[in-house]
Design a protein around this motif. Structure first.
Motif, PDB file in Angstrom:
ATOM      1  N   ALA A 126       9.316   2.552   1.742  1.00  0.00           N
ATOM      2  CA  ALA A 126       8.251   3.237   2.158  1.00  0.00           C
ATOM      3  C   ALA A 126       6.727   2.729   2.775  1.00  0.00           C
ATOM      4  O   ALA A 126       7.012   1.206   2.842  1.00  0.00           O
ATOM      5  CB  ALA A 126       7.535   3.781   0.537  1.00  0.00           C
ATOM      6  N   ILE A 127       5.833   3.303   4.046  1.00  0.00           N
ATOM      7  CA  ILE A 127       5.131   2.351   5.084  1.00  0.00           C
ATOM      8  C   ILE A 127       4.590   3.144   4.591  1.00  0.00           C
ATOM      9  O   ILE A 127       3.787   3.877   3.914  1.00  0.00           O
ATOM     10  CB  ILE A 127       5.787   3.269   6.598  1.00  0.00           C
ATOM     11  N   LEU A 128       2.895   1.859   4.429  1.00  0.00           N
ATOM     12  CA  LEU A 128       1.992   2.115   3.930  1.00  0.00           C
ATOM     13  C   LEU A 128       0.658   1.355   4.239  1.00  0.00           C
ATOM     14  O   LEU A 128       0.584   0.341   4.461  1.00  0.00           O
ATOM     15  CB  LEU A 128       1.894   1.513   2.633  1.00  0.00           C
ATOM     16  N   PRO A 129       0.168   1.626   5.215  1.00  0.00           N
ATOM     17  CA  PRO A 129      -0.722   1.645   6.077  1.00  0.00           C
ATOM     18  C   PRO A 129      -1.654   1.277   5.041  1.00  0.00           C
ATOM     19  O   PRO A 129      -2.550   1.570   4.043  1.00  0.00           O
ATOM     20  CB  PRO A 129      -1.303   2.305   6.835  1.00  0.00           C
ATOM     21  N   LEU A 130      -2.555  -0.086   5.067  1.00  0.00           N
ATOM     22  CA  LEU A 130      -3.697  -0.061   4.068  1.00  0.00           C
ATOM     23  C   LEU A 130      -5.234   0.268   4.453  1.00  0.00           C
ATOM     24  O   LEU A 130      -5.939   0.646   3.479  1.00  0.00           O
ATOM     25  CB  LEU A 130      -4.121  -2.133   4.242  1.00  0.00           C
ATOM     26  N   SER A 131      -5.614   0.668   5.134  1.00  0.00           N
ATOM     27  CA  SER A 131      -6.993   1.449   5.556  1.00  0.00           C
ATOM     28  C   SER A 131      -5.697   3.191   6.924  1.00  0.00           C
ATOM     29  O   SER A 131      -5.225   2.537   7.308  1.00  0.00           O
ATOM     30  CB  SER A 131      -7.453   0.820   5.994  1.00  0.00           C
ATOM     31  N   LYS A 132      -6.865   3.760   6.476  1.00  0.00           N
ATOM     32  CA  LYS A 132      -6.283   5.362   7.267  1.00  0.00           C
ATOM     33  C   LYS A 132      -7.571   3.934   8.771  1.00  0.00           C
ATOM     34  O   LYS A 132      -7.426   5.717  10.100  1.00  0.00           O
ATOM     35  CB  LYS A 132      -7.536   6.151   6.830  1.00  0.00           C
ATOM     36  N   LYS A 133      -8.236   3.344   9.127  1.00  0.00           N
ATOM     37  CA  LYS A 133      -7.896   2.921  10.898  1.00  0.00           C
ATOM     38  C   LYS A 133      -6.830   3.266  11.293  1.00  0.00           C
ATOM     39  O   LYS A 133      -5.564   2.606  11.770  1.00  0.00           O
ATOM     40  CB  LYS A 133      -9.078   2.291  10.887  1.00  0.00           C
TER      41      LYS A 133
ATOM     42  N   GLU B  56       9.134   7.300   3.820  1.00  0.00           N
ATOM     43  CA  GLU B  56       7.947   7.913   3.975  1.00  0.00           C
ATOM     44  C   GLU B  56       6.955   7.110   4.415  1.00  0.00           C
ATOM     45  O   GLU B  56       7.098   5.797   4.517  1.00  0.00           O
ATOM     46  CB  GLU B  56       7.777   8.355   2.356  1.00  0.00           C
ATOM     47  N   HIS B  57       6.149   7.903   5.223  1.00  0.00           N
ATOM     48  CA  HIS B  57       5.158   7.545   5.761  1.00  0.00           C
ATOM     49  C   HIS B  57       3.547   8.138   5.141  1.00  0.00           C
ATOM     50  O   HIS B  57       3.006   8.624   4.563  1.00  0.00           O
ATOM     51  CB  HIS B  57       4.630   7.730   6.890  1.00  0.00           C
ATOM     52  N   HIS B  58       3.079   6.948   4.000  1.00  0.00           N
ATOM     53  CA  HIS B  58       2.282   7.497   3.128  1.00  0.00           C
ATOM     54  C   HIS B  58       0.748   6.874   2.775  1.00  0.00           C
ATOM     55  O   HIS B  58       0.910   5.380   3.176  1.00  0.00           O
ATOM     56  CB  HIS B  58       2.539   6.892   1.098  1.00  0.00           C
ATOM     57  N   ILE B  59      -0.352   7.567   3.670  1.00  0.00           N
ATOM     58  CA  ILE B  59      -1.751   7.062   3.642  1.00  0.00           C
ATOM     59  C   ILE B  59      -2.666   7.035   2.674  1.00  0.00           C
ATOM     60  O   ILE B  59      -3.784   6.495   3.201  1.00  0.00           O
ATOM     61  CB  ILE B  59      -2.307   7.554   4.972  1.00  0.00           C
ATOM     62  N   SER B  60      -2.705   8.595   1.478  1.00  0.00           N
ATOM     63  CA  SER B  60      -3.907   8.818   1.025  1.00  0.00           C
ATOM     64  C   SER B  60      -3.962   7.241   0.391  1.00  0.00           C
ATOM     65  O   SER B  60      -2.348   7.268  -1.174  1.00  0.00           O
ATOM     66  CB  SER B  60      -3.938   9.756   0.604  1.00  0.00           C
ATOM     67  N   GLY B  61      -5.424   7.449  -0.565  1.00  0.00           N
ATOM     68  CA  GLY B  61      -5.572   6.765  -1.887  1.00  0.00           C
ATOM     69  C   GLY B  61      -4.474   5.090  -1.904  1.00  0.00           C
ATOM     70  O   GLY B  61      -5.352   4.934  -0.830  1.00  0.00           O
ATOM     71  N   SER B  62      -5.872   4.970  -2.955  1.00  0.00           N
ATOM     72  CA  SER B  62      -5.951   2.726  -3.059  1.00  0.00           C
ATOM     73  C   SER B  62      -4.233   2.495  -3.098  1.00  0.00           C
ATOM     74  O   SER B  62      -3.159   3.158  -3.282  1.00  0.00           O
ATOM     75  CB  SER B  62      -6.153   2.535  -4.042  1.00  0.00           C
ATOM     76  N   ILE B  63      -4.266   1.499  -2.669  1.00  0.00           N
ATOM     77  CA  ILE B  63      -2.448   0.782  -2.448  1.00  0.00           C
ATOM     78  C   ILE B  63      -2.272   0.336  -3.337  1.00  0.00           C
ATOM     79  O   ILE B  63      -1.359   0.953  -3.948  1.00  0.00           O
ATOM     80  CB  ILE B  63      -2.542  -0.849  -1.255  1.00  0.00           C
ATOM     81  N   GLY B  64      -3.257   0.391  -4.563  1.00  0.00           N
ATOM     82  CA  GLY B  64      -2.506   0.530  -5.878  1.00  0.00           C
ATOM     83  C   GLY B  64      -1.991   1.631  -6.348  1.00  0.00           C
ATOM     84  O   GLY B  64      -0.275   1.439  -6.958  1.00  0.00           O
ATOM     85  N   LYS B  65      -2.501   2.930  -6.639  1.00  0.00           N
ATOM     86  CA  LYS B  65      -2.152   3.801  -6.893  1.00  0.00           C
ATOM     87  C   LYS B  65      -0.916   3.934  -5.886  1.00  0.00           C
ATOM     88  O   LYS B  65      -0.216   4.710  -6.512  1.00  0.00           O
ATOM     89  CB  LYS B  65      -2.760   5.378  -6.274  1.00  0.00           C
ATOM     90  N   ARG B  66      -0.613   3.929  -4.561  1.00  0.00           N
ATOM     91  CA  ARG B  66       0.003   4.487  -3.560  1.00  0.00           C
ATOM     92  C   ARG B  66       1.824   3.440  -4.078  1.00  0.00           C
ATOM     93  O   ARG B  66       2.750   4.100  -4.610  1.00  0.00           O
ATOM     94  CB  ARG B  66      -0.199   4.515  -2.673  1.00  0.00           C
ATOM     95  N   TYR B  67       1.565   2.366  -5.284  1.00  0.00           N
ATOM     96  CA  TYR B  67       2.179   1.382  -5.140  1.00  0.00           C
ATOM     97  C   TYR B  67       2.853   2.277  -6.886  1.00  0.00           C
ATOM     98  O   TYR B  67       4.532   2.351  -6.598  1.00  0.00           O
ATOM     99  CB  TYR B  67       2.453   0.189  -5.917  1.00  0.00           C
ATOM    100  N   ARG B  68       2.154   2.231  -6.918  1.00  0.00           N
ATOM    101  CA  ARG B  68       2.455   3.208  -8.752  1.00  0.00           C
ATOM    102  C   ARG B  68       3.231   4.965  -8.595  1.00  0.00           C
ATOM    103  O   ARG B  68       4.308   4.764  -8.923  1.00  0.00           O
ATOM    104  CB  ARG B  68       1.104   3.505  -9.665  1.00  0.00           C
ATOM    105  N   ARG B  69       3.012   5.805  -7.478  1.00  0.00           N
ATOM    106  CA  ARG B  69       3.606   6.548  -7.061  1.00  0.00           C
ATOM    107  C   ARG B  69       5.014   5.967  -6.722  1.00  0.00           C
ATOM    108  O   ARG B  69       6.079   6.496  -7.186  1.00  0.00           O
ATOM    109  CB  ARG B  69       3.156   6.877  -6.005  1.00  0.00           C
ATOM    110  N   GLN B  70       5.381   5.238  -5.504  1.00  0.00           N
ATOM    111  CA  GLN B  70       6.306   4.899  -5.043  1.00  0.00           C
ATOM    112  C   GLN B  70       7.184   4.354  -6.023  1.00  0.00           C
ATOM    113  O   GLN B  70       9.052   4.312  -6.202  1.00  0.00           O
ATOM    114  CB  GLN B  70       6.381   3.406  -3.687  1.00  0.00           C
ATOM    115  N   ASP B  71       6.539   3.666  -7.523  1.00  0.00           N
ATOM    116  CA  ASP B  71       7.861   3.426  -8.371  1.00  0.00           C
ATOM    117  C   ASP B  71       7.898   3.814  -8.625  1.00  0.00           C
ATOM    118  O   ASP B  71       8.981   4.365  -9.779  1.00  0.00           O
ATOM    119  CB  ASP B  71       7.072   2.728  -9.417  1.00  0.00           C
TER     120      ASP B  71
END
Length: 551
Positions: A460-467, A488-503
């Motif tokens: 999963a590729i997770l940019p820290l911000s939508k900048k 997967e390129h996942h850009i929405s939500g805080s990085i912590g929540k995105r980590y949990r989703r990928q877990d």
């Protein structure tokens, strides 16, 4: 004893709770949805979502690569779902492929008899003691008193039952003799043994009588799960095949069936395969495909459904040249290795060698590989030595081109249900563990620890911000990795929540693009299982991940 009961109760609740969590996670994260949900659903019908179909396909592809592409003694096949009805006539499915169905005489609900009987060991004991009643009476008369009562009552009632007036005189005499044995009216033990054995030989294979014993047992010991009544009919056979019609008219000449198994497609194509292929005996034919069974009591999520996929192999060999025991054990070991590779918990596997008297009529040896599901130990897949039963039914032989010897090959069949295997994989992967949050608190982390080779999403590729400056880099990384991994390129939500989703999806590696990336041209790679993070240069990321996935 009280403590022991409490422990058992707690364990049962924990198992049920785990199953509920799996079902919830499957819908929440897009693995499995209830079928036709917006119209109220359809009993035990399930649709596989974006991550579910990836996981399912990965299991199938891994199986295909292991047992077909990586072996020189295997070929593949994809046969039709609807076949000539004569196939099912020859295979015995039209007459034998059925379940015993009983009706509650109070609410008229119909259920499988073997699903109503809570203690199958108790029921089996009744039947077995009936089958060897003379020996049982000699060994321990007291132990047989309850069984005797059941059989005496059934004998008397059977003669009075208007539905069974078609019993012939021989059967009526036999039933009376059974009553006499259990009333101990015969003079000597020797007579009891002799007459008892003769009776058993004559009538025990009569399904009518065995069904009546089942009715008596249910009426005495089992309640209807719908209304609580203990009034049951005798079991009646219910064919499990889905019937359909070919063409514009619905009559006997247009009847066809959705296949209940993929195996027969392999058998009927046996001659085509050997005529068109250079493969020599021994060899296997593998197939993955849909099968349909009109199950009376489907359930337990995707464990038993009416529409499912099978992964089957029919392994053909000359019994004069190949020892079936050796090949049987080889295939079993191959499947053990494969299950370990895809992440099935070996501690939850049990190998049940079916007793000789319980084998199907065509089988010389069968092992049911069982998995400890939350709802109990159930069959995960089967391995059976089917001898030459199937090819003989279809009148097919094999001619050795070198020796000119003609014979009917024997068959060993490993048969795997895809959905059952997927459920076992998910239950093996499901993990709850304590994890620290960003503010130092502890929370429960749910993670699907899939084997890396079958995880639905590999990276999963997770940019820290939508900048825009971060999105530009993260998208470039995503596009460069897509040809190599399911990414997967996942850009929405805080990085912590995105980590949990990928877990919860089971993604082995998350690649985070942060503001430091703009300067050091590196990214943070997080390991799913350890949560350890490592800084990797972007130009070395492909090699790094390739080594992790052993590409």
């Amino acid at each position: 004893m009280s403590q022991e009961k409490n422990n058992i109760s707690s364990s049962a609740k924990a198992s049920a709770g785990k199953m509920e969590k799996i079902v919830s996670l499957c819908k929440r994260r897009g693995f499995v949805y209830p079928g036709s949900e917006i119209y109220g659903g359809l009993a035990n019908s399930w649709d596989f979502g974006p991550y579910g179909i990836e996981l399912k396909n990965n299991i199938k592809q891994n199986w295909w690569k292991t047992f077909v592409q990586n072996r020189e003694d295997m070929v593949g096949l994809d046969s039709a779902i609807i076949m000539n009805p004569k196939v099912w006539e020859a295979s015995g499915h039209l007459t034998e492929f059925s379940d015993p169905l009983v009706e509650c005489l109070n609410c008229h609900d119909r259920l499988r008899a073997d699903q109503i009987i809570k203690d199958m060991n108790s029921f089996s004991s009744v039947v077995k003691e009936f089958m060897i009643k003379a020996e049982i009476l000699l060994d321990d008369i007291n132990k047989d008193v309850n069984i005797a009562g059941i059989l005496i009552d059934s004998s008397e009632q059977m003669l009075r039952d208007k539905k069974l007036t078609e019993l012939n005189e021989k059967e009526k005499t036999t039933i009376k003799n059974i009553g006499e044995i259990y009333n101990y009216k015969l003079n000597s033990a020797k007579d009891k043994i002799k007459i008892g054995k003769n009776i058993i030989k004559e009538i025990l294979n009569t399904k009518k009588y065995l069904g009546f014993i089942t009715q008596i047992y249910l009426n005495r010991f089992e309640t209807c799960p719908i209304c609580g009544s203990m009034k049951w009919s005798t079991p009646k056979s219910f064919n499990l095949m889905f019937k359909t019609f070919i063409g514009p008219t619905e009559n006997d000449s247009s009847v066809a069936y959705l296949r209940p198994e993929t195996a027969q497609g392999i058998f009927v194509n046996f001659k085509n395969i050997i005529d068109s292929n250079s493969i020599k005996m021994p060899f296997g034919v593998a197939q993955i495909g849909k099968a349909f069974r009109n199950e009376i009591t489907p359930g337990n999520f995707i464990f038993r459904t009416r529409e499912f996929e099978q992964m089957e192999i029919e392994y053909f060999f000359n019994p004069e040249k190949t020892k079936w025991e050796v090949k049987f054990d080889e295939l079993l070991e191959d499947f053990k290795k494969w299950m370990k590779e895809i992440g099935v918990d070996s501690k939850k596997l049990f190998f049940h060698d079916i007793e000789k008297e319980e084998l199907a009529h065509y089988s010389k040896k069968t092992i049911d590989v069982e998995f400890d599901f939350p709802f109990g130990k159930k069959e995960l897949f089967g391995l059976a030595y089917r001898t030459d039963f199937d090819l003989k039914n279809h009148k097919l032989n094999y001619k050795d081109q070198e020796t000119q010897e003609e014979f009917t090959p024997h068959v060993i069949e490993p048969s795997v249900g895809v959905e059952r295997m997927m459920l076992a994989v998910m239950l093996s992967a499901y993990t709850e563990e304590d994890a620290l949050t960003a503010d130092g608190k502890t929370e429960i982390r749910t993670v699907m620890k899939f084997s890396k080779n079958i995880a639905p999403i590999k990276v999963a590729i997770l940019p820290l911000s939508k900048k825009e400056e971060l999105l530009k880099i993260s998208k470039e990384i995503w596009e460069s990795l897509r040809p190599l991994f399911m990414t997967e390129h996942h850009i929405s939500g805080s990085i912590g929540k995105r980590y949990r989703r990928q877990d919860e999806i089971g993604t082995p590696y998350c690649v985070t693009v942060d503001f430091e990336t703009l300067n050091d041209k590196a990214v943070t790679v997080r390991d799913r299982d350890t949560m350890e993070q490592e800084r990797i240069a972007i130009d070395k990321l492909e090699k790094y991940l390739g080594e992790k996935f052993k590409l």
